[in-house]
Design an enzyme around this catalytic site. Structure first.
Site, PDB file in Angstrom:
ATOM      1  N   CYS A 154      -2.097  14.195  14.096  1.00 19.35           N
ATOM      2  CA  CYS A 154      -2.803  15.449  14.348  1.00 19.35           C
ATOM      3  C   CYS A 154      -3.131  15.539  15.830  1.00 19.35           C
ATOM      4  O   CYS A 154      -3.919  14.772  16.360  1.00 19.35           O
ATOM      5  CB  CYS A 154      -4.079  15.476  13.531  1.00 19.35           C
ATOM      6  SG  CYS A 154      -4.772  17.102  13.404  1.00 19.35           S
TER       7      CYS A 154
ATOM      8  N   THR B  43      -1.687  -4.063  22.113  1.00 16.89           N
ATOM      9  CA  THR B  43      -1.549  -3.097  23.207  1.00 16.89           C
ATOM     10  C   THR B  43      -1.627  -3.796  24.560  1.00 16.89           C
ATOM     11  O   THR B  43      -0.806  -3.564  25.453  1.00 16.89           O
ATOM     12  CB  THR B  43      -2.652  -2.015  23.104  1.00 16.89           C
ATOM     13  OG1 THR B  43      -2.518  -1.364  21.834  1.00 16.89           O
ATOM     14  CG2 THR B  43      -2.564  -1.003  24.219  1.00 16.89           C
TER      15      THR B  43
ATOM     16  N   ASN C 154       6.620   0.236  13.047  1.00 17.47           N
ATOM     17  CA  ASN C 154       5.331   0.386  12.360  1.00 17.47           C
ATOM     18  C   ASN C 154       5.300   1.565  11.392  1.00 17.47           C
ATOM     19  O   ASN C 154       4.377   1.674  10.601  1.00 17.47           O
ATOM     20  CB  ASN C 154       4.198   0.521  13.383  1.00 17.47           C
ATOM     21  CG  ASN C 154       4.528   1.487  14.488  1.00 17.47           C
ATOM     22  OD1 ASN C 154       5.540   1.338  15.170  1.00 17.47           O
ATOM     23  ND2 ASN C 154       3.704   2.489  14.669  1.00 17.47           N
TER      24      ASN C 154
ATOM     25  N   THR D  89     -12.981 -14.619  29.802  1.00 23.02           N
ATOM     26  CA  THR D  89     -13.326 -15.687  28.856  1.00 23.02           C
ATOM     27  C   THR D  89     -12.600 -15.485  27.530  1.00 23.02           C
ATOM     28  O   THR D  89     -12.645 -14.393  26.955  1.00 23.02           O
ATOM     29  CB  THR D  89     -14.852 -15.666  28.599  1.00 23.02           C
ATOM     30  OG1 THR D  89     -15.503 -15.821  29.855  1.00 23.02           O
ATOM     31  CG2 THR D  89     -15.278 -16.771  27.656  1.00 23.02           C
TER      32      THR D  89
ATOM     33  N   ALA E 126      -3.742 -10.128  15.994  1.00 21.50           N
ATOM     34  CA  ALA E 126      -4.316 -10.813  14.834  1.00 21.50           C
ATOM     35  C   ALA E 126      -4.619  -9.869  13.680  1.00 21.50           C
ATOM     36  O   ALA E 126      -4.477 -10.243  12.517  1.00 21.50           O
ATOM     37  CB  ALA E 126      -5.602 -11.540  15.254  1.00 21.50           C
ATOM     38  N   HIS E 127      -5.016  -8.620  14.000  1.00 23.35           N
ATOM     39  CA  HIS E 127      -5.495  -7.765  12.908  1.00 23.35           C
ATOM     40  C   HIS E 127      -4.382  -7.261  11.989  1.00 23.35           C
ATOM     41  O   HIS E 127      -4.664  -6.647  10.970  1.00 23.35           O
ATOM     42  CB  HIS E 127      -6.369  -6.612  13.445  1.00 23.35           C
ATOM     43  CG  HIS E 127      -5.635  -5.484  14.090  1.00 23.35           C
ATOM     44  ND1 HIS E 127      -5.241  -4.380  13.381  1.00 23.35           N
ATOM     45  CD2 HIS E 127      -5.253  -5.271  15.367  1.00 23.35           C
ATOM     46  CE1 HIS E 127      -4.640  -3.525  14.216  1.00 23.35           C
ATOM     47  NE2 HIS E 127      -4.638  -4.045  15.418  1.00 23.35           N
TER      48      HIS E 127
HETATM   49  C1  LIG Z   1       4.378  -1.980  16.610  1.00 18.52           C
HETATM   50  C2  LIG Z   1       2.996  -2.035  17.178  1.00 18.52           C
HETATM   51  N1  LIG Z   1       2.817  -2.434  18.447  1.00 18.52           N
HETATM   52  C3  LIG Z   1       1.607  -2.506  19.000  1.00 18.52           C
HETATM   53  C4  LIG Z   1       0.463  -2.199  18.306  1.00 18.52           C
HETATM   54  C5  LIG Z   1      -0.880  -2.267  18.988  1.00 18.52           C
HETATM   55  O1  LIG Z   1      -1.605  -3.395  18.579  1.00 18.52           O
HETATM   56  P1  LIG Z   1      -3.199  -3.435  18.757  1.00 18.52           P
HETATM   57  O2  LIG Z   1      -3.765  -2.520  17.718  1.00 18.52           O
HETATM   58  O3  LIG Z   1      -3.565  -4.865  18.505  1.00 18.52           O
HETATM   59  O4  LIG Z   1      -3.511  -3.020  20.127  1.00 18.52           O
HETATM   60  C6  LIG Z   1       0.579  -1.779  16.977  1.00 18.52           C
HETATM   61  C7  LIG Z   1      -0.602  -1.393  16.229  1.00 18.52           C
HETATM   62  O5  LIG Z   1      -0.580  -0.621  15.292  1.00 18.52           O
HETATM   63  C8  LIG Z   1       1.879  -1.699  16.395  1.00 18.52           C
HETATM   64  O6  LIG Z   1       2.060  -1.308  15.144  1.00 18.52           O
END
Ligand SMILES: Cc1ncc(COP(=O)(O)O)c(C=O)c1O
Length: 408
Positions: free
Chosen positions: A332, A77, A156, A245, A205-206
């Site tokens: 929702c 994000t 996504n 940092t 990373a997640h």
């Molecule tokens: C296509 C896409 N962009 C951006 C993001 C946002 O990433 P973050 O959760 O690291 O802020 C996501 C998270 O689901 C995503 O699927």
């Protein structure tokens, strides 16, 4: 293998941390806790070296020539915010028009909405029934005021993979900066900023078996050198583009996750695609009126998104959610269940948009889990349809759309 519940099959929301990633991170929480900006003692040198190694690992995964092009952020994000707002502010004198797509993740869409309120113009390119952007539409949208094309690599929800290299080529030809939200694609399918003409790339990373709270924005330094205005001012870290940092343990985890992805991606993609196809075949061959959302081939290997006519996606989730973690296309909101704007953008109609379910396989998904989820999904949808008067009518040959409902 004994199944462990609940089964996690929602890997487009996040992924579990790979144990090797956690192991690499731990020393940076304990004995190696230095600040990477402390230039005058070994704690600092060690932390800086670790952050730089992580930068290199991330750079390699995305084909960046120079690790300095990787700017650490708090996640996808923030990277998207920095890319779009950073270009908008830096190049405002040059122009105020941005081209993006209708199916961007919320971060991309909401940044563009904000910029519109600030006087920028944004064109939202629609997608076809298969979820793909037509590059010619992008070309037609470009004006002499266009400063940025911002589009996602892979969606996504439906996993659709966009013609990124073609968009990159168009952007080069027109001399426009190209930002790509590759949050879902990085680590899963080949991503190469050089070969694909990407100038700015967001990642997190997640989504690649790394920790939450760290991401990166790739910022091209050559051909052309891209400049962005920082969104966070302060000590001038990350070459002035993102003060604050660097969270070294998280960055180390991101780097390790990237390194592992580079090693296993090809093999993992083949394995997950085979499992995904098995799940898809099981569901589509057992149920009538179940429809695949997105492009049948041009999609992420671990993604499956299906709409089940005559049932609400939320009801399917409720029937399964003690055993299986999945996502429905409906978000929702306060009073109503809004259908997913991504599925709606495919033009499938509101009923099918309300009935979509997203399955996301991942590195640790076992074949037995896929079998279980396939069987249970079929059972739950069948049971819900048995209770659905609409389904019954449809099976009796009644055209549902022709029914005149009596007003309450
Ligand atoms: C296509 C896409 N962009 C951006 C993001 C946002 O990433 P973050 O959760 O690291 O802020 C996501 C998270 O689901 C995503 O699927």
């Amino acid at each position: 293998m004994a199944l462990k519940f609940p089964i996690f099959m929602d890997s487009h929301s996040t992924t579990p941390v790979d144990p090797r990633v956690l192991e690499a991170m731990i020393p940076y929480f304990t004995e190696k806790f230095g600040h990477p900006g402390s230039r005058n003692h070994p704690f600092g040198w060690e932390a800086e070296a670790a952050a730089d190694r992580a930068r290199e690992q991330v750079a390699k995964l995305i084909g960046a020539r120079d690790p300095k092009e990787v700017v650490f952020t708090s996640g996808g994000t923030e990277a998207i915010n920095l890319a779009i707002k950073g270009v908008a502010e830096m190049y405002r004198e040059k122009g105020t028009h941005i081209v993006t797509t209708a199916i961007e993740q919320r971060a991309g869409l909401d940044v563009c909405k904000r910029l519109e309120r600030l006087g920028y113009q944004v064109t939202y390119i629609p997608v076809g029934a298969d979820g793909l952007v037509d590059v010619e539409e992008v070309r037609k949208a470009i004006t002499d005021k266009t400063i940025l094309i911002s589009g996602m690599f892979a969606n996504n929800e439906i996993g659709t993979i966009q013609p990124v290299a073609e968009i990159g080529k168009l952007a080069k030809e027109k001399g426009i900066i190209f930002h790509c939200d590759a949050t879902q694609a990085v680590g899963k399918i080949p991503v190469d900023v050089e070969a694909m003409g990407i100038d700015l790339l967001s990642a997190t990373a997640h989504m690649i078996y790394g920790p939450k709270g760290v991401g990166a924005l790739y910022v091209r330094r050559k051909n052309p050198r891209v400049r962005i205005a920082p969104m966070i001012d302060g000590g001038g870290h990350e070459r002035g583009m993102r003060s604050g940092t660097v969270p070294v343990p998280l960055a180390v985890g991101f780097g390790k996750a990237a390194e592992i992805c580079r090693e296993v991606m090809a093999e993992e993609g083949v394995r997950l695609k085979a499992l995904r196809d098995k799940l898809q075949d099981k569901i589509l061959s057992s149920l009538d009126e179940a429809y695949l959302n997105g492009h049948p081939e041009k999609r992420l290997p671990h993604n499956l998104n299906i709409s089940f006519a005559y049932v609400e996606g939320e009801s399917v989730l409720m029937g399964l959610n003690k055993e299986v973690a999945l996502a429905s296309g409906s978000a929702c909101t306060s009073a109503t269940l809004e259908p997913s704007y991504v599925i709606a953008a495919l033009g499938v109609g509101s009923e099918l948009a309300h009935s979509s379910i997203r399955f996301g396989l991942h590195r640790f998904t076992a074949e037995e889990e896929v079998e279980y989820v396939g069987n249970r999904t079929v059972e739950v949808v069948t049971r819900l349809r048995e209770m659905s008067p609409l389904y019954e009518l449809a099976k009796e040959g009644v055209d549902i759309k022709s029914i005149q409902w009596k007003a309450q």
